[in-house]
Design a protein around this motif. Structure first.
Motif, PDB file in Angstrom:
ATOM      1  N   SER A  31      75.683  34.561   5.124  1.00  0.00           N
ATOM      2  CA  SER A  31      75.005  35.590   6.389  1.00  0.00           C
ATOM      3  C   SER A  31      73.406  35.683   6.575  1.00  0.00           C
ATOM      4  CB  SER A  31      75.430  36.788   6.519  1.00  0.00           C
ATOM      5  OG  SER A  31      75.920  38.078   7.407  1.00  0.00           O
ATOM      6  N   ILE A  32      73.021  36.060   5.417  1.00  0.00           N
ATOM      7  CA  ILE A  32      71.469  36.460   5.536  1.00  0.00           C
ATOM      8  C   ILE A  32      70.780  35.361   6.006  1.00  0.00           C
ATOM      9  CG2 ILE A  32      69.494  36.843   4.501  1.00  0.00           C
ATOM     10  CD1 ILE A  32      70.810  38.609   2.966  1.00  0.00           C
ATOM     11  N   GLY A  33      71.101  33.901   5.220  1.00  0.00           N
ATOM     12  CA  GLY A  33      70.733  33.075   6.012  1.00  0.00           C
ATOM     13  C   GLY A  33      70.539  32.489   7.608  1.00  0.00           C
ATOM     14  N   PHE A  34      71.856  32.581   8.335  1.00  0.00           N
ATOM     15  CA  PHE A  34      71.941  32.877   9.632  1.00  0.00           C
ATOM     16  C   PHE A  34      71.539  33.860  10.423  1.00  0.00           C
ATOM     17  CE2 PHE A  34      76.071  29.754   8.302  1.00  0.00           C
ATOM     18  CZ  PHE A  34      75.865  28.997   8.814  1.00  0.00           C
ATOM     19  N   SER A  35      71.739  35.271   9.671  1.00  0.00           N
ATOM     20  CA  SER A  35      70.842  36.144  10.856  1.00  0.00           C
ATOM     21  C   SER A  35      69.016  35.351  10.418  1.00  0.00           C
ATOM     22  CB  SER A  35      70.984  37.349  10.127  1.00  0.00           C
ATOM     23  OG  SER A  35      70.471  37.650   9.017  1.00  0.00           O
ATOM     24  N   TYR A  36      68.628  35.318   9.624  1.00  0.00           N
ATOM     25  CA  TYR A  36      67.026  34.957  10.009  1.00  0.00           C
ATOM     26  C   TYR A  36      67.517  33.647  10.786  1.00  0.00           C
ATOM     27  CZ  TYR A  36      66.370  39.105   7.127  1.00  0.00           C
ATOM     28  OH  TYR A  36      65.843  40.257   6.676  1.00  0.00           O
ATOM     29  N   LYS A  40      64.957  33.003  14.908  1.00  0.00           N
ATOM     30  CA  LYS A  40      63.595  31.235  14.710  1.00  0.00           C
ATOM     31  C   LYS A  40      63.894  30.403  14.914  1.00  0.00           C
ATOM     32  CE  LYS A  40      60.962  33.908  11.906  1.00  0.00           C
ATOM     33  NZ  LYS A  40      60.271  34.353  12.465  1.00  0.00           N
ATOM     34  N   SER A  41      64.978  29.717  15.511  1.00  0.00           N
ATOM     35  CA  SER A  41      65.448  29.079  15.063  1.00  0.00           C
ATOM     36  C   SER A  41      65.566  28.757  17.222  1.00  0.00           C
ATOM     37  CB  SER A  41      66.499  27.594  14.907  1.00  0.00           C
ATOM     38  OG  SER A  41      67.980  28.262  15.540  1.00  0.00           O
ATOM     39  N   ILE A  42      66.157  29.173  17.999  1.00  0.00           N
ATOM     40  CA  ILE A  42      65.882  29.536  19.355  1.00  0.00           C
ATOM     41  C   ILE A  42      64.148  29.535  20.124  1.00  0.00           C
ATOM     42  CG2 ILE A  42      65.433  31.871  19.547  1.00  0.00           C
ATOM     43  CD1 ILE A  42      67.528  31.698  21.499  1.00  0.00           C
ATOM     44  N   THR A  43      63.357  29.534  19.307  1.00  0.00           N
ATOM     45  CA  THR A  43      62.183  28.878  19.442  1.00  0.00           C
ATOM     46  C   THR A  43      61.502  27.699  19.889  1.00  0.00           C
ATOM     47  OG1 THR A  43      60.952  28.923  17.224  1.00  0.00           O
ATOM     48  CG2 THR A  43      61.118  30.968  18.269  1.00  0.00           C
ATOM     49  N   VAL A  44      61.914  27.141  19.303  1.00  0.00           N
ATOM     50  CA  VAL A  44      62.363  25.712  19.451  1.00  0.00           C
ATOM     51  C   VAL A  44      62.306  25.557  21.190  1.00  0.00           C
ATOM     52  CG1 VAL A  44      63.458  22.774  19.398  1.00  0.00           C
ATOM     53  CG2 VAL A  44      62.891  24.972  17.640  1.00  0.00           C
ATOM     54  N   SER A  65      61.327  38.495  20.125  1.00  0.00           N
ATOM     55  CA  SER A  65      60.734  40.519  19.119  1.00  0.00           C
ATOM     56  C   SER A  65      62.455  41.576  19.112  1.00  0.00           C
ATOM     57  CB  SER A  65      60.338  40.412  20.862  1.00  0.00           C
ATOM     58  OG  SER A  65      58.907  40.022  20.284  1.00  0.00           O
ATOM     59  N   ILE A  66      63.187  40.992  20.566  1.00  0.00           N
ATOM     60  CA  ILE A  66      64.055  41.834  21.131  1.00  0.00           C
ATOM     61  C   ILE A  66      65.148  41.710  19.889  1.00  0.00           C
ATOM     62  CG2 ILE A  66      66.140  42.439  22.670  1.00  0.00           C
ATOM     63  CD1 ILE A  66      63.965  42.224  24.628  1.00  0.00           C
ATOM     64  N   MET A  67      65.204  40.105  19.460  1.00  0.00           N
ATOM     65  CA  MET A  67      66.453  40.173  19.175  1.00  0.00           C
ATOM     66  C   MET A  67      66.243  39.799  17.496  1.00  0.00           C
ATOM     67  SD  MET A  67      67.056  36.518  20.231  1.00  0.00           S
ATOM     68  CE  MET A  67      68.320  35.564  18.741  1.00  0.00           C
TER      69      MET A  67
END
Length: 96
Positions: A31-36, A40-44, A65-67
């Motif tokens: 859960s924590i792995g996916f939420s973090y 971060k991955s969308i910055t690609v 920032s909003i996420m």
């Protein structure tokens, strides 16, 4: 459903939670792995978002920032609101 006693542990010892503690650890890790990882991955895709929507990089940076603000700040009101609506015992049991 009970898990078998731990192999190699003290004879006759059964964990107080029934042996499901490691499942909680694995679930929390996922859960924590996916939420973090997702914010971060969308910055690609930031450069493509800039081009497609014709916006500046400072405008695109609001996405992560909003996420992250929602992720970190979303759980803040819950401990204050729930005890006001319910008694403390029901609030503690809602976390389980």
């Amino acid at each position: 459903m009970k898990m078998a006693p731990a192999v190699g542990g003290p004879q006759g010892y059964t964990p107080p939670e029934g042996g499901w503690g490691w499942m909680v650890v694995v679930g929390a890790f996922i859960s924590i792995g996916f939420s973090y990882a997702f914010p971060k991955s969308i910055t690609v895709f930031f450069k493509e978002i800039e081009v497609i929507f014709n916006v500046s990089s400072s405008q695109v940076s609001w996405i992560s920032s909003i996420m992250l603000a929602v992720m970190y700040g979303g759980g803040e009101p819950q401990p204050r609101i729930l005890p006001a609506k319910l008694d403390y015992v029901k609030t503690l049991h809602s976390a389980h």
